[in-house]
Design a protein around this motif. Structure first.
Motif, PDB file in Angstrom:
ATOM      1  N   LEU A   1       0.842  -1.204   0.000  1.00 50.24           N
ATOM      2  CA  LEU A   1       0.000   0.000   0.000  1.00 50.24           C
ATOM      3  C   LEU A   1       0.877   1.253   0.000  1.00 50.24           C
ATOM      4  O   LEU A   1       0.598   2.223  -0.715  1.00 50.24           O
ATOM      5  CB  LEU A   1      -0.917  -0.010   1.222  1.00 50.24           C
ATOM      6  N   ILE A   2       1.940   1.237   0.789  1.00 52.47           N
ATOM      7  CA  ILE A   2       2.868   2.373   0.801  1.00 52.47           C
ATOM      8  C   ILE A   2       3.606   2.452  -0.528  1.00 52.47           C
ATOM      9  O   ILE A   2       3.811   3.528  -1.086  1.00 52.47           O
ATOM     10  CB  ILE A   2       3.860   2.235   1.976  1.00 52.47           C
ATOM     11  N   TYR A   3       3.990   1.300  -1.059  1.00 52.57           N
ATOM     12  CA  TYR A   3       4.754   1.231  -2.314  1.00 52.57           C
ATOM     13  C   TYR A   3       3.994   1.896  -3.467  1.00 52.57           C
ATOM     14  O   TYR A   3       4.573   2.678  -4.230  1.00 52.57           O
ATOM     15  CB  TYR A   3       5.044  -0.229  -2.633  1.00 52.57           C
TER      16      TYR A   3
ATOM     17  N   SER B   1      -7.222   7.071  -4.141  1.00 52.48           N
ATOM     18  CA  SER B   1      -8.276   6.060  -3.966  1.00 52.48           C
ATOM     19  C   SER B   1      -8.102   4.885  -4.930  1.00 52.48           C
ATOM     20  O   SER B   1      -8.341   3.733  -4.558  1.00 52.48           O
ATOM     21  CB  SER B   1      -9.659   6.701  -4.155  1.00 52.48           C
ATOM     22  N   ASP B   2      -7.666   5.151  -6.157  1.00 57.37           N
ATOM     23  CA  ASP B   2      -7.463   4.063  -7.117  1.00 57.37           C
ATOM     24  C   ASP B   2      -6.335   3.138  -6.676  1.00 57.37           C
ATOM     25  O   ASP B   2      -6.436   1.911  -6.772  1.00 57.37           O
ATOM     26  CB  ASP B   2      -7.141   4.634  -8.509  1.00 57.37           C
ATOM     27  N   ALA B   3      -5.234   3.735  -6.205  1.00 50.60           N
ATOM     28  CA  ALA B   3      -4.099   2.927  -5.758  1.00 50.60           C
ATOM     29  C   ALA B   3      -4.480   2.087  -4.538  1.00 50.60           C
ATOM     30  O   ALA B   3      -4.149   0.896  -4.453  1.00 50.60           O
ATOM     31  CB  ALA B   3      -2.911   3.830  -5.438  1.00 50.60           C
ATOM     32  N   ALA B   4      -5.175   2.710  -3.588  1.00 50.46           N
ATOM     33  CA  ALA B   4      -5.579   1.973  -2.391  1.00 50.46           C
ATOM     34  C   ALA B   4      -6.550   0.847  -2.737  1.00 50.46           C
ATOM     35  O   ALA B   4      -6.435  -0.271  -2.223  1.00 50.46           O
ATOM     36  CB  ALA B   4      -6.213   2.936  -1.382  1.00 50.46           C
ATOM     37  N   GLN B   5      -7.504   1.130  -3.615  1.00 47.25           N
ATOM     38  CA  GLN B   5      -8.484   0.113  -3.995  1.00 47.25           C
ATOM     39  C   GLN B   5      -7.814  -1.042  -4.733  1.00 47.25           C
ATOM     40  O   GLN B   5      -8.220  -2.207  -4.595  1.00 47.25           O
ATOM     41  CB  GLN B   5      -9.570   0.725  -4.869  1.00 47.25           C
ATOM     42  N   ALA B   6      -6.764  -0.753  -5.510  1.00 46.21           N
ATOM     43  CA  ALA B   6      -6.051  -1.816  -6.227  1.00 46.21           C
ATOM     44  C   ALA B   6      -5.435  -2.805  -5.252  1.00 46.21           C
ATOM     45  O   ALA B   6      -5.484  -4.024  -5.466  1.00 46.21           O
ATOM     46  CB  ALA B   6      -4.969  -1.217  -7.124  1.00 46.21           C
TER      47      ALA B   6
ATOM     48  N   ARG C   1      -3.169  -1.231 -12.694  1.00 45.51           N
ATOM     49  CA  ARG C   1      -4.504  -0.632 -12.665  1.00 45.51           C
ATOM     50  C   ARG C   1      -4.620   0.439 -11.589  1.00 45.51           C
ATOM     51  O   ARG C   1      -5.368   1.396 -11.740  1.00 45.51           O
ATOM     52  CB  ARG C   1      -5.569  -1.712 -12.437  1.00 45.51           C
ATOM     53  N   GLY C   2      -3.859   0.253 -10.490  1.00 44.48           N
ATOM     54  CA  GLY C   2      -4.094   1.140  -9.357  1.00 44.48           C
ATOM     55  C   GLY C   2      -2.959   2.050  -8.939  1.00 44.48           C
ATOM     56  O   GLY C   2      -3.207   3.070  -8.305  1.00 44.48           O
ATOM     57  N   ALA C   3      -1.701   1.716  -9.264  1.00 43.11           N
ATOM     58  CA  ALA C   3      -0.589   2.553  -8.823  1.00 43.11           C
ATOM     59  C   ALA C   3      -0.711   3.961  -9.389  1.00 43.11           C
ATOM     60  O   ALA C   3      -1.275   4.165 -10.471  1.00 43.11           O
ATOM     61  CB  ALA C   3       0.741   1.926  -9.256  1.00 43.11           C
ATOM     62  N   THR C   4      -0.197   4.938  -8.670  1.00 39.66           N
ATOM     63  CA  THR C   4      -0.254   6.310  -9.175  1.00 39.66           C
ATOM     64  C   THR C   4       0.509   6.399 -10.492  1.00 39.66           C
ATOM     65  O   THR C   4       1.467   5.663 -10.723  1.00 39.66           O
ATOM     66  CB  THR C   4       0.362   7.297  -8.170  1.00 39.66           C
ATOM     67  N   ILE C   5       0.094   7.306 -11.342  1.00 37.87           N
ATOM     68  CA  ILE C   5       0.739   7.426 -12.646  1.00 37.87           C
ATOM     69  C   ILE C   5       2.195   7.828 -12.486  1.00 37.87           C
ATOM     70  O   ILE C   5       3.058   7.441 -13.289  1.00 37.87           O
ATOM     71  CB  ILE C   5      -0.022   8.435 -13.544  1.00 37.87           C
ATOM     72  N   GLU C   6       2.516   8.598 -11.432  1.00 34.01           N
ATOM     73  CA  GLU C   6       3.918   8.976 -11.215  1.00 34.01           C
ATOM     74  C   GLU C   6       4.758   7.761 -10.856  1.00 34.01           C
ATOM     75  O   GLU C   6       5.914   7.639 -11.284  1.00 34.01           O
ATOM     76  CB  GLU C   6       4.032  10.042 -10.123  1.00 34.01           C
TER      77      GLU C   6
END
Length: 650
Positions: free
Chosen positions: A313-315, A328-333, A391-396
Motif C-alpha cells: 500500500l505504501i509502495y 483512492s485508485d491505488a488503495a483500492q487496487a 490498474r491502481g498505482a499512481t501514474i507517477e
C-alpha cells in the motif's frame, strides 16, 4: 556522575600516591558545561547530546519538519558512530556551503545527513528543512533568511533516477548557489549509480562543487575499527535477546571484517524482525552481511499477508502513504489484490513501525529505500500483482519506477512483462495533461517503452504528441523531441509536427550552437535531407565566422560560481562535431582560432574567480564547525581485547 568536593579531594590524593603528578577529577557538571560550550565537539561527536539537556535543543524555535527530524533521529544517537565521512562532510559544508553524500543502499549516508542536520538545528538562527525534491527547495528558500539548512535525502531519486528531479536541479542549481552566497547550507544524499546517471544528464548544468568532486563524499569507505564499533553498537543496543547476543559474539569480528560491510545491515542484525530463522553461526552471519538483499526479500515474503499488503500500500503511493491524502485508485487496487480491507491494512502499520516503516508527517514511509527495492523484486516475480498495480498505482509511480520488457534496462526499475502491455497503455492513456506529467510521459515513451507500447498509445491518442512540456538544457536529451523522432521512425508523426521539430533543431544549432542531436540518426531524420545539407552550410558560412563574438558574450555573462570550462562546453562540443564532418582549410583555421580564444577566456574567468574569492569575507558555519583544522585520526586501541567482549552486557 556528580562529584562533590570531599570525594574529589580523596580521589586526587589517591591518584597522587599512585604516581600521577597532577590529578584532575571532573564530574557531570564539567562534562555538560564543556559539551554546551563547543559546537564543534557536538558536530563531530553527536552522541554527547545524550549527556546534556535535550530540551535546550527541542524548543519553539524549530519548525515542524525539524522537530520531526529530531524526534526520529535522536534515539539513534546511541548507536551512531561518527566516521571519517562524517567529519569530511562537516568540514566541506563549512568550506563550500554544500555537500553531496554518495553511497550504496544501507551505507549510512542518510544517517550522516540526519545527524548533521540535527546538529545544525541547535543554532537559534537556523531553520532545518528536510525536503524531498528540488521543487521543495524553491518553495522553502527565502532570500531574506540566511539561516536555513536544507537536507535533501535521495536528491536525484530514491530507488531509480528521477528524470524530473534531474531536470529540476538543472534549473535550480543557480538558485542554490545564490542561497549559499546568502548564508544558507545544503546537504544532499544519493545512491552512487543514481547520481552517476544524473551527472551525465546534468552535464555543464551540474553544480561546480559536484562536478569537481570538491563537495562530494563517498560514505562507503570504513575502517575496520569503524565497522567494528558500528556493529557493536547495533548489537549491544538492539532488541535481540541476551542469549542471542552471547551466541553470536564470537563471530562478530568476522562480520565486521566483511569487505562489503554496510551500517544499515548491521542495524538489521540487531533487530529480531530481520533475523528470524538466521542461525547464530559464523557462515550464516557473514552471509547475512554479504548478501543482504536476498535475505531482505526472504524476510518480507515471510511476513504475514496483511503486513506485506500494508507495505505494498505504501509502495503504490510512491513510498509515502498519508491517510488524509491517499490515492483512492491505488488503495483500492491493493484492497482488490489482497482481499484485505483498507482499515486492516492501515492497522498493520503499527506492527511494521520501527523495523520496516517510520512515521513521516501525518503518514508513513519506508524505514529505508531498500525496502522498496525488495518489494520491487517481489512484485516482479508475481505477475498477478503487477496487473493489479498497473490498474491502481499512481501514474507517477508508473512513469518514474517502471520499464517495459524489451526496453533498455534501467537499474532497480520494475519491469512490466509484454503480456501486460495493453494494461500499461490504458494507464498511460489517462496521464493528466500537465507540464510535469507530460515531461515524465515523454521520457517514459522515449526511453522506457518498447515499440509495441509506444505504437499502441500513439495510435490510440495521437494528440498527446502535441502536448506542452519542459525543455531540456541540451536539445539532444529533450524527451519530447526524442518521442517525435521515434514516432517518425515508426511512421506515426504528422508532417506538421515534423516541421515544428525540425525548426527547433535548426534554431538550436544556429542560435545556441547546441549540436547534441548530431550523433542521433533518428533525431537527424526529423530534418529533411536538403534542409540538413543547408544547415551544414549555414554552420560553416554563418556560425563559424561569428564565433569570436559568441565567445566574448559567453565570457562577459559567465557565472563565476560555475566551472569556467563549463560555459564553453556546448561550443567546444559543436566544434568537434563540425570538424568531424569535414571542413576546408579556412574552416579549420576558424576552429583553431575559436579553441585558442576559449582557452584564453577560461584563463580570464579563472583569474576573475580567484580575485573574487580572495575578497570574499563570508562567515564560517560556526554553529557546526568553529575551526578548519583537520580532524584528529580515530585512535587505535593498542590492545588485544576484542571490542565485542561485552556486547551481550548493557
Amino acid at each position: 556522575m556528580s562529584v562533590d568536593a570531599p570525594v574529589a579531594k580523596e580521589l586526587r590524593k589517591t591518584l597522587n600516591q599512585l604516581g600521577v603528578r597532577k590529578a584532575h577529577v571532573l564530574g557531570r557538571q564539567f562534562i555538560v558545561r564543556t559539551i554546551r560550550s563547543s559546537a564543534r565537539l557536538r558536530a563531530l561527536v553527536p552522541q554527547v547530546y545524550g549527556l546534556g539537556d535535550l530540551t535546550a535543543i527541542i524548543d519553539e524555535r524549530m519548525g515542524q519538519q525539524s522537530r520531526a527530524l529530531l524526534d526520529s533521529w535522536i534515539p539513534k544517537l546511541r548507536t551512531y558512530v561518527p566516521t571519517k565521512a562524517h567529519r569530511q562532510a562537516v568540514h566541506i559544508i563549512n568550506e563550500h556551503g554544500i555537500v553531496l553524500l554518495l553511497g550504496n543502499p544501507a551505507s549510512g549516508k542518510s544517517a550522516i545527513g540526519a545527524i548533521i542536520s540535527t546538529m545544525a538545528s541547535e543554532n537559534p538562527d537556523s531553520t532545518v528543512l528536510a525536503l524531498t525534491s528540488p521543487r521543495d527547495f524553491e518553495s522553502g528558500w527565502n532570500p531574506n533568511d540566511p539561516g536555513r539548512f536544507f537536507w535533501i535525502d535521495d536528491a536525484f531519486g530514491s530507488n531509480v533516477v528521477r528524470e524530473d528531479y534531474v531536470q529540476d536541479w538543472a534549473s535550480t542549481f543557480t538558485k542554490v548557489k545564490a542561497a549559499i552566497a546568502h548564508g544558507n547550507r545544503f546537504l544532499l544524499t544519493s545512491r552512487k549509480h543514481i547520481y552517476e546517471a544524473a551527472k551525465r544528464r546534468l552535464g555543464p548544468r551540474n553544480l561546480a562543487q559536484f562536478g569537481s568532486e570538491a563537495a562530494v563524499v563517498d560514505v562507503g569507505e570504513l575502517t575496520l575499527e569503524e565497522r567494528s564499533q558500528i556493529l557493536y553498537n547495533h548489537i549491544n543496543f538492539g532488541n535481540q535477546s541476551q542469549s542471542w547476543k552471547t551466541s553470536v559474539k564470537p563471530h562478530l569480528p568476522s562480520v565486521a571484517a566483511v569487505p562489503t560491510f554496510l551500517p544499515g545491515i548491521a542495524e538489521r542484525l540487531g533487530d529480531p524482525n530481520f533475523t528470524k530463522g538466521l542461525a547464530p553461526r559464523e557462515t550464516s552471519l557473514v552471509q547475512f552481511m554479504e548478501e543482504p538483499y536476498e535475505h531482505l526479500i526472504d524476510t518480507l515474503n515471510a511476513l504475514d499477508e496483511e503486513l506485506l499488503a500494508a507495505l505494498i500500500l505504501i509502495y503504490v503511493h510512491e513510498g509515502r502513504f498519508d491517510p488524509g491524502a491517499q490515492n483512492s485508485d491505488a488503495a483500492q487496487a491493493v484492497v482488490d489484490l489482497t482481499s484485505i480491507s483498507l482499515a486492516r491494512l492501515q492497522d498493520g502499520f503499527a506492527d511494521l513501525e520501527g523495523s520496516f516503516i517510520k512515521r513521516s508527517g501525518n503518514g508513513w514511509t519506508f524505514s529505508h529505500p531498500t525496502i522498496a527495492d525488495a518489494l520491487t523484486e517481489i512484485l516482479r516475480q508475481k505477475p498477478h500483482m503487477m496487473a493489479a498495480l498497473l490498474r491502481g498505482a499512481t501514474i507517477e509511480t508508473i512513469l518514474t519506477g517502471f520499464i517495459c520488457e524489451g526496453a533498455t534496462g534501467i537499474r532497480d526499475a520494475l519491469v512490466v512483462p509484454e503480456s501486460l502491455d495493453e494494461a500499461l497503455v490504458q494507464r498511460l492513456d489517462r496521464t493528466p495533461d500537465e507540464l510535469a506529467r507530460n515531461w515524465q510521459l515523454f521520457h517514459f515513451l522515449a526511453f522506457r517503452a518498447n515499440d509495441n507500447v509506444f505504437g499502441r498509445l500513439v495510435r490510440q491518442q495521437p494528440e498527446l504528441l502535441e502536448r506542452q512540456s519542459w525543455v531540456s538544457s541540451t536539445i539532444g536529451n529533450d524527451p519530447k523531441l526524442n518521442v517525435h523522432a521515434r514516432a517518425l521512425r515508426l511512421g506515426l508523426l504528422s508532417n506538421q509536427l515534423r516541421e515544428t521539430a525540425a525548426l527547433r533543431l535548426e534554431d538550436s544549432a544556429l542560435r545556441e550552437m547546441d549540436l547534441s542531436f548530431f550523433d542521433d540518426e533518428d533525431m537527424l531524420h526529423l530534418i529533411p535531407p536538403m534542409r540538413l545539407v543547408e544547415l551544414g552550410l549555414a554552420l560553416r558560412s554563418e556560425t563559424l565566422p561569428k564565433l569570436e563574438e559568441r565567445i566574448e558574450a559567453v565570457t562577459s555573462d559567465a557565472d563565476l560560481d560555475e566551472d569556467p570550462a563549463d560555459h564553453f562546453q556546448k561550443i567546444s562540443a559543436a566544434l568537434k562535431l563540425i570538424e568531424n564532418i569535414g571542413l576546408d582549410d579556412g574552416g579549420i583555421d576558424l576552429i583553431d582560432e575559436a579553441r585558442s580564444q576559449i582557452d584564453s577566456s577560461i584563463e580570464s574567468l579563472e583569474e576573475r574567480k580567484r580575485e573574487r574569492d580572495e575578497e570574499d569575507d563570508s562567515a564560517d558555519w560556526t554553529h557546526i564547525v568553529t575551526q578548519k583544522s583537520a580532524p584528529p585520526p580515530v585512535p587505535s586501541s593498542g590492545t588485544m581485547r576484542s571490542i565485542f567482549d561485552d556486547v551481550d552486557r548493557r
